[in-house]
Write an enzyme that holds these catalytic residues in place. Sequence first.
Site, mmCIF file in Angstrom:
data_model
loop_
_atom_site.group_PDB
_atom_site.id
_atom_site.type_symbol
_atom_site.label_atom_id
_atom_site.label_comp_id
_atom_site.label_asym_id
_atom_site.label_seq_id
_atom_site.Cartn_x
_atom_site.Cartn_y
_atom_site.Cartn_z
ATOM 1 C CG PHE A 63 -1.813 1.074 1.380
ATOM 2 C CD1 PHE A 63 -2.889 1.198 0.173
ATOM 3 C CD2 PHE A 63 -1.796 2.091 2.343
ATOM 4 C CE1 PHE A 63 -3.873 2.056 0.423
ATOM 5 C CE2 PHE A 63 -2.760 3.124 2.490
ATOM 6 C CZ PHE A 63 -3.782 3.337 1.390
ATOM 7 C CG ASP A 134 3.862 -1.723 6.875
ATOM 8 O OD1 ASP A 134 2.784 -1.802 7.247
ATOM 9 O OD2 ASP A 134 3.583 -0.683 5.595
ATOM 10 C CG HIS A 137 -0.862 -6.764 4.848
ATOM 11 N ND1 HIS A 137 -0.666 -7.007 3.618
ATOM 12 C CD2 HIS A 137 -1.453 -5.549 4.872
ATOM 13 C CE1 HIS A 137 -0.954 -6.102 2.786
ATOM 14 N NE2 HIS A 137 -1.349 -5.077 3.471
HETATM 15 C C1 LIG Z 1 1.071 -2.464 4.031
HETATM 16 C C2 LIG Z 1 0.509 -1.409 4.614
HETATM 17 N N1 LIG Z 1 0.968 -0.335 5.337
HETATM 18 C C3 LIG Z 1 0.378 0.592 5.745
HETATM 19 C C4 LIG Z 1 -0.897 0.784 5.736
HETATM 20 C C5 LIG Z 1 -1.586 1.996 6.297
HETATM 21 O O1 LIG Z 1 -2.525 1.898 7.151
HETATM 22 P P1 LIG Z 1 -3.772 2.987 7.503
HETATM 23 O O2 LIG Z 1 -4.481 2.541 6.477
HETATM 24 O O3 LIG Z 1 -4.109 2.736 8.905
HETATM 25 O O4 LIG Z 1 -3.279 4.360 7.519
HETATM 26 C C6 LIG Z 1 -1.709 -0.117 5.051
HETATM 27 C C7 LIG Z 1 -3.158 0.127 5.255
HETATM 28 O O5 LIG Z 1 -4.159 -0.308 4.431
HETATM 29 C C8 LIG Z 1 -1.060 -1.322 4.564
HETATM 30 O O6 LIG Z 1 -1.843 -2.217 3.909
#
Ligand SMILES: Cc1ncc(COP(=O)(O)O)c(C=O)c1O
Length: 354
Positions: A63, A134, A137
Site C-alpha cells: 500500500f 510494516d 497485514h
Molecule cells: C502494508 C500497509 N501499510 C500501511 C498501511 C496504512 O494503514 P492505515 O490505512 O491505517 O493508514 C496499510 C493500510 O491499508 C497497509 O496495507
Amino acid sequence: MVLESPQWGGFHPFVREFEESFAAYQHSAFGISTFNGTVSLELALDVLEIGAGDEVIVPAISFISTATAVSRVGAVPVFVDIEPYSFNIDPRRVLDAITPQTRAIIAVHFGGALCDVDELGRICRDHELQLIEDAAHAHGSAWNGKRAGSFGVFGSFSFQNGKVLCAGEGGMLVTSNQHLAEHARSVANQGRIPGRSFYEHHRIGTNFRLTAFQAAVLLAQFERLPGQIETRTHNAALLKDQLSDLPEIVWQQVPASVTESSHYLLLGRLVRARITRDEFQRKLAAAGVPCTPFYPHTLYDNPVYQMEKTCRVAPCPIAEECVRDAFWFPHRLLLAGEETITSAAKAIRSALRK
Ligand SMILES: Cc1ncc(COP(=O)(O)O)c(C=O)c1O
C-alpha cells in the site's frame, strides 16, 4: 463505558490497556498507539531521525503508505523487487540496492506471511541499517513462533477498516527498546514526557493519539482475533485443498518458518490459464466471490513517484508480472462457513473453464 466517562480521548485507561495487551501479544515490550498505520510508519522514521539525504529500501508492492511515509520525512524511497511467489521483498534485491545513503529497510509482511526476517536481520546487522516492519497485514503472524513487529527496531500496525483487527481507523508502533518507545510516545503526544505538567512540551511533537472509543472496539475485537485466525487458517487450507488439482493457480508460497499467519489475504497468481486474471476476477465477482485483481500498478508507477527525483527504482520484473497475473481473496471470505468455502471453490473451478 467510554460514553459515560469524562475522557473520550487518548488518556482513557482503555487506550493504555490495549497498547499493553496488543504489544505483549506481538511479543514486544511497548506499544504506542496512533490514529492510523500511516502515521505510525512516519513516527518510526521520525524517531530514528531518518530524513533528508537518507534512503530507505521498500518493496515495489505494498500500500502507498509504506513509500509515502519515507517521502514525508524527506528521505528517498528506493523500490526493490519482491520474490516471485511469496510477494515479499526479496533480500537479494535489497542487498543490490544498498548505498552509503541507505538508513533503513521497511519490510511489509504481505498478506500476513512474514518476510524472511532472518535474512533481512542479517543484512541490517552487516550494513548497520534499521529494520522497520510494516506489519499492517500481520496481526498474530509469527516466524518460528515469534510474532510480527518484534524483529525490527519498530513494528507498525494498522487497525483500519479492512484489517483483521479493526476499529475503522487506528494504528500502533511496537518496539522493545524503552528509549525509542518513550521518544515515540512523546512525539505522538505533543512532546510531553511522563510526570511533567500537561502544558510542558519537550520536543516538537504532534497529536497522533487513538481515541478511547477506538480502543474499546479494539479490546473487544482483540479477544476474537486468535479464534478468527484459526478459522481462516482452517478455511484457507480447505479451499486450497479443494483446488489442489488446478495447475493454473499458484498460491502464495509461505516459508516453513512462518508458523502462524493472520491470513489477511489469500494470494495467488494465475499462470498458463485460458483466461486472463481480469476475466477470472470478473467471473468470480459475477458468482458472488470477492476477489481483488492485485494492485493496479507497482508503487513507483503511481503518479506521485513518476515525478522527477522523488524516488529510486531498481529493476522489478517480478512485481510487474504480479500486477498482471496476481489476485487475492480478502480475509472475510475465510471467515465464512465450510459450505461457503466449498461453493467458492466450485466458482473458482468453473471460472477457469473458458
Ligand atoms: C502494508 C500497509 N501499510 C500501511 C498501511 C496504512 O494503514 P492505515 O490505512 O491505517 O493508514 C496499510 C493500510 O491499508 C497497509 O496495507
